[in-house]
Design a protein around this motif. Structure first.
Motif, PDB file in Angstrom:
ATOM      1  N   GLU A   3       0.998  -0.991   0.133  1.00 13.97           N
ATOM      2  CA  GLU A   3      -0.136   0.082  -0.005  1.00 13.97           C
ATOM      3  C   GLU A   3       0.772   1.212   0.047  1.00 13.97           C
ATOM      4  O   GLU A   3       2.103   1.129   0.227  1.00 13.97           O
ATOM      5  CB  GLU A   3      -1.219  -0.177   1.078  1.00 13.97           C
ATOM      6  N   GLY A  22       4.683  -6.876  -2.014  1.00 12.68           N
ATOM      7  CA  GLY A  22       3.544  -7.535  -1.402  1.00 12.68           C
ATOM      8  C   GLY A  22       3.436  -9.040  -1.636  1.00 12.68           C
ATOM      9  O   GLY A  22       2.309  -9.376  -0.986  1.00 12.68           O
ATOM     10  N   ALA A  65       0.155  -9.938   0.879  1.00 12.04           N
ATOM     11  CA  ALA A  65      -0.491  -8.774   1.442  1.00 12.04           C
ATOM     12  C   ALA A  65      -1.751  -8.868   0.835  1.00 12.04           C
ATOM     13  O   ALA A  65      -1.834  -8.639  -0.608  1.00 12.04           O
ATOM     14  CB  ALA A  65       0.226  -7.594   1.428  1.00 12.04           C
ATOM     15  N   ARG A  66      -2.732  -8.599   1.563  1.00 11.35           N
ATOM     16  CA  ARG A  66      -4.199  -8.265   1.116  1.00 11.35           C
ATOM     17  C   ARG A  66      -4.474  -6.968   1.635  1.00 11.35           C
ATOM     18  O   ARG A  66      -4.637  -6.573   2.908  1.00 11.35           O
ATOM     19  CB  ARG A  66      -5.311  -9.097   1.684  1.00 11.35           C
ATOM     20  N   VAL A  67      -4.730  -5.878   0.766  1.00 16.10           N
ATOM     21  CA  VAL A  67      -4.825  -4.549   1.007  1.00 16.10           C
ATOM     22  C   VAL A  67      -6.239  -4.169   0.540  1.00 16.10           C
ATOM     23  O   VAL A  67      -6.662  -4.120  -0.400  1.00 16.10           O
ATOM     24  CB  VAL A  67      -3.830  -3.690   0.131  1.00 16.10           C
ATOM     25  N   GLU A 101      -8.403  -0.842   0.439  1.00 17.86           N
ATOM     26  CA  GLU A 101      -8.338   0.631   0.535  1.00 17.86           C
ATOM     27  C   GLU A 101      -9.702   1.340   0.552  1.00 17.86           C
ATOM     28  O   GLU A 101      -9.972   2.552   0.337  1.00 17.86           O
ATOM     29  CB  GLU A 101      -7.509   1.259  -0.751  1.00 17.86           C
ATOM     30  N   VAL A 112      -4.693  -3.676   6.179  1.00 15.13           N
ATOM     31  CA  VAL A 112      -3.518  -4.756   5.491  1.00 15.13           C
ATOM     32  C   VAL A 112      -3.678  -6.041   6.238  1.00 15.13           C
ATOM     33  O   VAL A 112      -3.167  -6.230   7.705  1.00 15.13           O
ATOM     34  CB  VAL A 112      -2.072  -4.055   5.411  1.00 15.13           C
ATOM     35  N   GLN A 113      -3.749  -7.078   5.855  1.00 16.24           N
ATOM     36  CA  GLN A 113      -3.565  -8.314   6.317  1.00 16.24           C
ATOM     37  C   GLN A 113      -2.427  -8.998   5.285  1.00 16.24           C
ATOM     38  O   GLN A 113      -2.332  -8.866   4.364  1.00 16.24           O
ATOM     39  CB  GLN A 113      -4.853  -9.387   6.082  1.00 16.24           C
ATOM     40  N   ASP A 171      -3.785  -6.592  14.838  1.00 13.12           N
ATOM     41  CA  ASP A 171      -3.476  -5.341  13.868  1.00 13.12           C
ATOM     42  C   ASP A 171      -4.230  -4.060  14.131  1.00 13.12           C
ATOM     43  O   ASP A 171      -3.913  -3.119  13.654  1.00 13.12           O
ATOM     44  CB  ASP A 171      -3.909  -5.914  12.410  1.00 13.12           C
ATOM     45  N   TYR A 220       0.895  -1.337  10.690  1.00 13.46           N
ATOM     46  CA  TYR A 220       1.604  -1.143   9.718  1.00 13.46           C
ATOM     47  C   TYR A 220       2.440  -2.308   9.607  1.00 13.46           C
ATOM     48  O   TYR A 220       3.168  -2.879  10.762  1.00 13.46           O
ATOM     49  CB  TYR A 220       2.625   0.078  10.044  1.00 13.46           C
TER      50      TYR A 220
END
Length: 698
Positions: free
Chosen positions: A182, A194, A207-209, A211, A244-245, A262, A267
């Motif tokens: 991200e 990511g 990473a799963r983002v 937004e 973010v996961q 989280d 972050y």
């Protein structure tokens, strides 16, 4: 613009003297060879992929974008948006292969070019020649990464994570972005990727983002009204961040989410596989006052804390840490007010004489460091024995020295006033690494001093052939913000300063408190307030320097800067017109309430918790006080400091009836590529000469 000035023309043609220089060096795990990016010469901007044998220095071209995509060389402005933004975050502006990823043995490298995906077998199979193949993709490809054996490639397209040769994404189609970093991570936290392959090649950490909670920033190009505006999600100070996961996605379809608090630590600053059965990740709280290293079980997603670093101000990132050593011990940053140090499993290693700037990794059983000592102008390379604490200096002489190492091979880079040299060290032998960049036109040796009670690092550059007793207008060439040291011995950064000096200025550069590499106490002086310390220090330094440099005419002082330096330039003429008589402010963040979360909140806190500090650092209310010439410059495609920052200040100045000049740059980003720096310098010169009455010395 065609430059008539010989230096500006040369600087533009040679990419500020960087075309032909090797970069992105990747050494194989056995140290026997390395891959690097470099163009063919000083006036060739297109970066190609080269393979080098560390035993004899022989090198070969293994991927040429000019041959792969005839007529197209990856010009940044024409790239797919995700790849263009990644280059912006990495500050890459040369066309060609912007970045690549390789297997540990460097036998396979992959890269994206114009959204197309390429895989290079660097040694080939029968003819000992490299072979590059284009792989089919589901859409414009972004950030490809090879599996450990090089047979499969993971890449991102359309916000989904794919693995070749599969036509369907490995990630679920759930509306989130997968496999990317991200904005906050890529721009401010040092994590630009990511997704990561497991060592056995059976799974990816991704990473799963999400937004969806973020506001959108919009960009339109007024020079091309037929082109639709572009939008992207931006984390504005005090507002929501991306969610973010981290997930383990198996090629067999299994999915495991890594679990940590989280909400307290949103972050993710670093992540990766430590082995098939372990993942390491580093997380930080929103104000970055606590940073935690976690170990995670990829089978269950459970995490456990390995180390924690806390600070009442903020935890200043130390690149390369936390680092787990081969024996399992963990190396972390351990700051005191006077020094940036290290701790091993929580025990502080006592080395007060050095300031650790970067932990490169391990080399020959010891820890490889980049350090400062005494004078922050210089940087050295040291080997640290983690058991005895003994240090061995590997670099020689003054300058800025850096290192990369793997498999017993060390690449030592030394930047001195005489130029830049790179030397490979392996098994007692030393080989030069070819650099095809243009020779630097100036050998600049600035007059260095530490001034005021704060011992601020300063430098003065005079015109060549300056006759003592000749009074000169002063040009303060400034950055002044966190994260960047301006007074440093890297020779390329002084070339443009010498050009400015030869145009009739005494060029002054000062690192005020808040800048790095002096001490943690020095850096943290800006806690919860940017403007006051920076302005006070710069003014005090000017007066201290004038006492020792009588040719500095403090009745004619101009200031120029970009980004935070642009903010300071505008700040200077708005609040201290008694000291600063003209300013050129490039891409200034005029209101930090409109800047991003991770950077701004680290230093100023949340706007809702520190409203007075944010207001005191905002330039908009100062508009009615402008009495000096002010040039505002901003790229209209700047996705880091949005052009609205300059336009809001300009609007306030107009409403207050204060004359000023605005130079908009259509299609230009924060980096000002393609000769933009030189074009802007020529325009700034005319503006500052008119304002200050500078006369060329040569």
């Amino acid at each position: 613009m065609t430059h008539t000035d010989p230096f500006l023309a040369l600087s533009a043609r040679t990419g500020r003297f960087s075309h032909g220089s090797p970069r992105a060096v990747t050494i194989s795990s056995d140290g026997a060879r390395l891959l690097l990016l470099r163009s063919t010469g000083p006036e060739d901007p297109v970066e190609r992929l080269w393979l080098l044998d560390t035993a004899d220095g022989a090198e070969r071209l293994v991927a040429d974008p000019v041959a792969l995509v005839p007529g197209r060389t990856g010009a940044v402005a024409e790239l797919p948006a995700p790849e263009r933004r990644l280059r912006e975050r990495l500050r890459l502006w040369a066309p060609g292969i912007g970045s690549f990823a390789a297997t540990a043995d460097c036998s396979v490298a992959v890269f994206a070019l114009d959204g197309r995906l390429f895989r290079t077998e660097t040694e080939g199979t029968e003819t000992d020649r490299a072979e590059t193949t284009e792989l089919p993709v589901a859409g414009p490809a972004f950030d490809p990464r090879p599996a450990p054996d090089g047979q499969r490639v993971a890449y991102v397209a359309g916000g989904e994570l794919y693995v070749t040769p599969g036509p369907e994404p490995l990630s679920p189609r759930d509306g989130a972005l997968w496999g990317v970093a991200e904005f906050a991570a890529a721009e401010e936290l040092g994590r630009t990727r990511g997704h990561w392959w497991s060592p056995d090649g059976t799974a990816l950490l991704a990473a799963r983002v999400d937004e969806s909670a973020l506001p959108l920033r919009h960009f339109a190009d007024p020079a091309h009204p037929e082109v639709a505006p572009e939008s992207f999600a931006y984390p504005q100070a005090g507002g929501p961040n991306a969610d973010v996961q981290l997930w383990v996605l198996g090629l067999d379809g299994r999915r495991v989410q890594l679990r940590w608090d989280d909400a307290a630590f949103p972050y993710v600053t670093a992540a990766g596989w430590e082995g098939d059965g372990e993942i390491l990740l580093t997380v930080a709280d929103r104000l970055q006052q606590a940073v935690v290293l976690l170990t995670a079980d990829p089978a269950t997603g459970a995490t456990r804390e390995l180390s924690r670093t806390e600070d009442e101000f903020w935890v200043d990132p130390l690149p390369g840490t936390p680092l787990r050593l081969p024996d399992g011990r963990v190396l972390t940053a351990a700051d005191s007010p006077a020094a940036r140090g290290l701790a091993l499993d929580g025990k502080i290693l006592d080395h007060e004489r050095i300031q650790v700037r970067r932990v490169v990794g391990t080399h020959l059983g010891r820890v490889l460091l980049e350090t400062g000592e005494g004078d922050p102008y210089h940087q050295h390379v040291d080997l640290l024995d983690p058991d005895t604490g003994a240090l061995e200096r590997l670099s020689e002489g003054p300058g800025v020295h850096g290192a990369t190492a793997a498999g017993g091979t060390l690449l030592l880079t030394s930047a001195t006033p005489d130029g830049i040299r790179r030397t490979l060290h392996r098994e007692g032998a030393a080989l030069p690494l070819a650099d095809r960049a243009a020779a630097l036109p100036y050998r600049v040796v600035p007059a260095l001093a530490r001034v005021t009670e704060h011992r601020l690092p300063t430098a003065v550059v005079y015109p060549r052939g300056h006759v003592p007793g000749t009074r000169l207008p002063v040009l303060l060439d400034v950055y002044g913000g966190p994260g960047y040291q301006a007074v440093a011995g890297e020779p390329r950064r002084w070339q443009l300063k010498q050009w400015w000096a030869d145009r009739g200025f005494a060029v002054v550069t000062t690192d005020n408190r808040g800048t790095p590499h002096v001490s943690p106490e020095f850096t943290r002086a800006i806690f919860r307030r940017f403007s006051r310390v920076a302005l006070d220090d710069q003014v005090a330094a000017l007066h201290a320097l004038a006492a020792d440099h009588p040719d500095l005419d403090l009745a004619r002082v101009g200031v120029r800067g970009w980004s935070y330096g642009g903010y300071f330039a505008a700040l200077a003429v708005l609040r201290r017109p008694d000291v600063f008589h003209a300013a050129s402010a490039g891409a200034p963040p005029t209101d930090f309430r409109l800047y991003d979360t991770a950077y701004t909140e680290r230093y100023l806190g949340l706007p809702q918790d520190n409203p007075d500090g944010y207001l005191a650092d905002c330039l908009i209310p100062d508009a009615p006080s402008l009495t000096r010439p002010l040039l505002l410059i901003h790229g209209l495609a700047d996705d880091n400091v949005h052009p609205s920052h300059t336009l809001l200040l300009s609007e306030a100045l107009r409403r207050a009836g204060r004359p000023h000049t605005v130079l908009p740059l259509p299609g230009v980003s924060h980096m000002t590529p393609d000769g933009g720096t030189e074009q802007i310098a020529a325009l700034e010169l005319e503006f500052l000469r008119n304002a200050l009455g500078a006369t060329p010395s040569m």
